[in-house]
Design a protein around this motif. Structure first.
Motif, PDB file in Angstrom:
ATOM      1  N   LEU A  94      22.114 -17.270 -30.283  1.00 23.37           N
ATOM      2  CA  LEU A  94      22.670 -18.383 -31.041  1.00 23.37           C
ATOM      3  C   LEU A  94      24.072 -18.654 -30.517  1.00 23.37           C
ATOM      4  O   LEU A  94      25.024 -17.951 -30.832  1.00 23.37           O
ATOM      5  CB  LEU A  94      22.705 -18.053 -32.533  1.00 23.37           C
ATOM      6  CG  LEU A  94      23.155 -19.195 -33.462  1.00 23.37           C
ATOM      7  CD1 LEU A  94      22.202 -20.393 -33.356  1.00 23.37           C
ATOM      8  CD2 LEU A  94      23.252 -18.720 -34.907  1.00 23.37           C
ATOM      9  N   GLY A  95      24.176 -19.695 -29.687  1.00 24.90           N
ATOM     10  CA  GLY A  95      25.469 -20.060 -29.113  1.00 24.90           C
ATOM     11  C   GLY A  95      25.753 -19.346 -27.807  1.00 24.90           C
ATOM     12  O   GLY A  95      25.338 -18.211 -27.598  1.00 24.90           O
ATOM     13  N   ASN A  96      26.464 -20.043 -26.935  1.00 22.44           N
ATOM     14  CA  ASN A  96      26.820 -19.500 -25.618  1.00 22.44           C
ATOM     15  C   ASN A  96      28.325 -19.608 -25.413  1.00 22.44           C
ATOM     16  O   ASN A  96      28.894 -20.696 -25.483  1.00 22.44           O
ATOM     17  CB  ASN A  96      26.102 -20.284 -24.516  1.00 22.44           C
ATOM     18  CG  ASN A  96      26.445 -19.788 -23.132  1.00 22.44           C
ATOM     19  OD1 ASN A  96      25.886 -18.791 -22.667  1.00 22.44           O
ATOM     20  ND2 ASN A  96      27.361 -20.472 -22.443  1.00 22.44           N
ATOM     21  N   GLU A  97      28.981 -18.459 -25.194  1.00 24.62           N
ATOM     22  CA  GLU A  97      30.415 -18.400 -24.904  1.00 24.62           C
ATOM     23  C   GLU A  97      31.219 -19.221 -25.912  1.00 24.62           C
ATOM     24  O   GLU A  97      32.006 -20.114 -25.553  1.00 24.62           O
ATOM     25  CB  GLU A  97      30.679 -18.833 -23.456  1.00 24.62           C
ATOM     26  CG  GLU A  97      29.985 -17.903 -22.463  1.00 24.62           C
ATOM     27  CD  GLU A  97      30.310 -18.189 -21.012  1.00 24.62           C
ATOM     28  OE1 GLU A  97      31.004 -19.191 -20.736  1.00 24.62           O
ATOM     29  OE2 GLU A  97      29.862 -17.407 -20.149  1.00 24.62           O
ATOM     30  N   ALA A  98      31.019 -18.876 -27.182  1.00 19.39           N
ATOM     31  CA  ALA A  98      31.682 -19.608 -28.266  1.00 19.39           C
ATOM     32  C   ALA A  98      33.196 -19.461 -28.229  1.00 19.39           C
ATOM     33  O   ALA A  98      33.917 -20.293 -28.797  1.00 19.39           O
ATOM     34  CB  ALA A  98      31.140 -19.128 -29.617  1.00 19.39           C
TER      35      ALA A  98
ATOM     36  N   VAL B  74      29.471 -13.590 -24.720  1.00 12.69           N
ATOM     37  CA  VAL B  74      30.806 -13.983 -24.277  1.00 12.69           C
ATOM     38  C   VAL B  74      31.281 -12.994 -23.221  1.00 12.69           C
ATOM     39  O   VAL B  74      30.669 -11.947 -23.013  1.00 12.69           O
ATOM     40  CB  VAL B  74      31.819 -14.014 -25.444  1.00 12.69           C
ATOM     41  CG1 VAL B  74      31.391 -15.000 -26.511  1.00 12.69           C
ATOM     42  CG2 VAL B  74      32.018 -12.636 -26.039  1.00 12.69           C
ATOM     43  N   ASN B  75      32.374 -13.332 -22.564  1.00 12.85           N
ATOM     44  CA  ASN B  75      33.018 -12.444 -21.600  1.00 12.85           C
ATOM     45  C   ASN B  75      33.949 -11.512 -22.374  1.00 12.85           C
ATOM     46  O   ASN B  75      34.997 -11.947 -22.853  1.00 12.85           O
ATOM     47  CB  ASN B  75      33.793 -13.271 -20.575  1.00 12.85           C
ATOM     48  CG  ASN B  75      34.451 -12.428 -19.509  1.00 12.85           C
ATOM     49  OD1 ASN B  75      35.057 -11.394 -19.783  1.00 12.85           O
ATOM     50  ND2 ASN B  75      34.350 -12.886 -18.260  1.00 12.85           N
ATOM     51  N   VAL B  76      33.563 -10.247 -22.516  1.00 14.64           N
ATOM     52  CA  VAL B  76      34.339  -9.336 -23.360  1.00 14.64           C
ATOM     53  C   VAL B  76      35.699  -9.019 -22.748  1.00 14.64           C
ATOM     54  O   VAL B  76      36.667  -8.730 -23.466  1.00 14.64           O
ATOM     55  CB  VAL B  76      33.550  -8.044 -23.653  1.00 14.64           C
ATOM     56  CG1 VAL B  76      33.452  -7.176 -22.405  1.00 14.64           C
ATOM     57  CG2 VAL B  76      34.168  -7.256 -24.789  1.00 14.64           C
TER      58      VAL B  76
ATOM     59  N   PHE C 241      37.806 -11.383 -29.974  1.00 11.53           N
ATOM     60  CA  PHE C 241      36.751 -12.278 -30.459  1.00 11.53           C
ATOM     61  C   PHE C 241      35.489 -11.470 -30.754  1.00 11.53           C
ATOM     62  O   PHE C 241      34.863 -11.623 -31.802  1.00 11.53           O
ATOM     63  CB  PHE C 241      36.467 -13.360 -29.412  1.00 11.53           C
ATOM     64  CG  PHE C 241      35.506 -14.430 -29.871  1.00 11.53           C
ATOM     65  CD1 PHE C 241      35.984 -15.654 -30.305  1.00 11.53           C
ATOM     66  CD2 PHE C 241      34.134 -14.217 -29.857  1.00 11.53           C
ATOM     67  CE1 PHE C 241      35.107 -16.653 -30.722  1.00 11.53           C
ATOM     68  CE2 PHE C 241      33.248 -15.204 -30.271  1.00 11.53           C
ATOM     69  CZ  PHE C 241      33.736 -16.426 -30.713  1.00 11.53           C
ATOM     70  N   VAL C 242      35.137 -10.590 -29.829  1.00 10.42           N
ATOM     71  CA  VAL C 242      33.935  -9.778 -30.000  1.00 10.42           C
ATOM     72  C   VAL C 242      34.076  -8.839 -31.200  1.00 10.42           C
ATOM     73  O   VAL C 242      33.156  -8.700 -32.014  1.00 10.42           O
ATOM     74  CB  VAL C 242      33.633  -8.975 -28.725  1.00 10.42           C
ATOM     75  CG1 VAL C 242      32.467  -8.027 -28.943  1.00 10.42           C
ATOM     76  CG2 VAL C 242      33.334  -9.923 -27.561  1.00 10.42           C
ATOM     77  N   ALA C 243      35.225  -8.205 -31.318  1.00 12.98           N
ATOM     78  CA  ALA C 243      35.437  -7.286 -32.437  1.00 12.98           C
ATOM     79  C   ALA C 243      35.316  -8.015 -33.771  1.00 12.98           C
ATOM     80  O   ALA C 243      34.680  -7.516 -34.718  1.00 12.98           O
ATOM     81  CB  ALA C 243      36.805  -6.622 -32.309  1.00 12.98           C
TER      82      ALA C 243
END
Length: 480
Positions: free
Chosen positions: A162-166, A209-211, A217-219
């Motif tokens: 659901l979603g790409n590189e938000a 996403v690019n971590v 953002f990921v956290a």
């Protein structure tokens, strides 16, 4: 127990005058295996931009005998269709609805890709549009329509995103979806999916996403609800920008090593909330922005690709999805002829030879000269390898020839699968043991090894490949 090994490959004329490095290689094959991979470790992608009806898959012909043969050659395999354009798309079952055809895909398009993955024994992962929103939340209306259509047709999907590189939405669309809200959206999607008959076990995958760029953002995505939603954690990774990349980037060991810190960042963030959830590189290639023209689909791209597979396996990742099977400058097959490109053959050999258990391996020289990886050999009907066999793969990024020695198997045969370019590093043709590889009548060649009965293997610089020790009798690889 430690293993060392020696083997010999014909040295090409171009490196006869290069210096020679004497290299001792040792593999620790105790019961303390570093990690395990499975048959679906290596997958492929197609970009969402191929889906709109106006694109006609950008020329990709799912019914082409060549495309079908090449696709089956990678089976079993995940196919992920996703990307930036996925957050522009609407599913329209009949195609008669009033909607911008540049931002829609139809039931006929959906039928075509689902028939294809069934025919070639691939498993399909699809990225849904997260920018369909209402009052700040994701609107599931169009996703429900797709799920209902899919169920009526009896198609089986392996997973959804659901979603790409938000994290890039502010710059790409002038829209912001907070990571916490995205986590809530994905959790709500999972509840919808699990409550829909036929999707009780379908994977939910993210955050895509690019971590390295967006660890906070990921956290926040995980603490917002993503931690309870995802069955596989996916990060995107590229070494360089395809618009500015240089040929030297592709054999730069320092650039290769940046993947280690990138993956470690992803592991550190994910393990805070999801210590047991498998992690994938869910979209990855040599260079972003479609790849580097004249390089990302040539022999030289194999250095970054094979090294990435080795690092990802050694660090415990469970999936690596190559961007992409077709289209762009980083494709595995030619965009006009569908002919297989060098990384296609490299991927086929990896899938045929590289088995589950990953071992620590050391070479007696700097890893800028020789980069080495070791696994159990995959038991294979292609070559008849039995449990207990050992596969090693090597990259030689410099011009130096390597005289490899493996003293622990001094009297045992070695099968050599060594890949070199036909006509230089930017060649679109690759040779296996000095024999150019090509399709004949749309049939994959046997890709036979060269059996070495010698104790020394000399390998040319700026090349890479696999060595198999069929009589290694490694206990872990025998199931003992």
């Amino acid at each position: 127990m430690k293993v060392t090994l020696s083997a010999l490959l014909l040295v090409t004329n171009s490196v006869l005058h290069a210096s020679t490095e004497v290299v001792n290689v040792s593999v620790t094959i105790s019961a303390n295996v570093v990690s395990y991979i499975d048959d679906l470790f290596v997958g492929v992608t197609l970009d969402s931009s191929l889906l709109p009806t106006t694109q006609h898959w950008k020329g990709l012909d799912f019914n082409s005998p060549k495309v079908q043969v090449l696709s089956r050659g990678l089976s079993p395999c995940y196919l992920r269709i996703g990307g930036t354009e996925g957050d522009n798309l609407t599913f329209v079952p009949t195609g008669h609805e009033t909607i911008d055809s540049n931002r829609a895909f139809t039931g006929a398009t959906w039928d075509a890709v689902n028939r294809f993955v069934q025919d070639v024994n691939w498993k399909f992962i699809f990225g849904l549009n997260v920018l369909k929103r209402k009052e700040g939340h994701w609107d599931p209306t169009n996703a429900k329509e797709l799920l209902q259509y899919n169920s009526a047709k009896g198609y089986q999907l392996a997973g959804f995103e659901l979603g790409n590189e938000a994290d890039l939405f502010p710059g790409t669309y002038n829209i912001t979806v907070s990571p916490r809200q995205l986590g809530i959206d994905v959790l709500n999607f999972k509840k919808l999916l699990r409550s829909t008959p036929g999707y009780e076990t379908t994977l939910v995958i993210g955050p895509d996403v690019n971590v390295g760029r967006s660890s906070k953002f990921v956290a926040d995505y995980f603490t917002g609800g993503g931690d309870k939603a995802v069955d596989k954690i996916t990060f995107h990774q590229y070494y360089a920008n395809g618009r500015t990349a240089h040929l030297s980037n592709f054999t730069d060991s320092k650039l290769m090593d940046t993947l280690v810190s990138y993956i470690q960042t992803g592991l550190d963030v994910a393990r805070r909330t999801n210590p047991l959830t498998p992690i994938w590189l869910g979209e990855t290639s040599s260079c972003s922005h479609g790849g580097a023209p004249g390089m990302s689909d040539r022999y030289v791209a194999g250095f970054l690709w094979l090294d990435k597979l080795g690092i990802a396996a050694r660090m415990g990742l469970k999936g690596v999805l190559r961007q992409e099977f077709y289209a762009g400058s980083y494709s595995l097959i030619d965009n006009s002829t569908f002919d297989p490109l060098p990384d296609y053959w490299l991927t086929v050999l990896y899938k045929r030879l590289v088995g589950d258990a990953v071992f620590p391996v050391k070479a007696s020289v700097n890893n800028s000269t020789v980069r080495a990886y070791a696994h159990c050999t995959k038991p294979s009907s292609y070559y008849g390898y039995v449990p207990g066999s050992l596969t090693m793969y090597f990259l030689l990024p410099t011009d130096n020839t390597a005289s490899m020695t493996f003293p622990q198997f001094p009297d045992e045969p070695v099968d050599l699968f060594w890949l070199t370019p036909v006509g230089g590093l930017t060649s679109k043709t690759v040779a296996l043991n000095n024999n150019p590889i090509e399709l004949v009548n749309n049939t994959l060649p046997e890709l036979k090894p060269k059996r070495m009965e010698t104790n020394t293997v000399t390998l040319p610089g700026k090349s890479f490949g696999f060595l198999v020790f069929p009589e290694a009798d490694v206990g872990v690889c025998s199931g003992l």
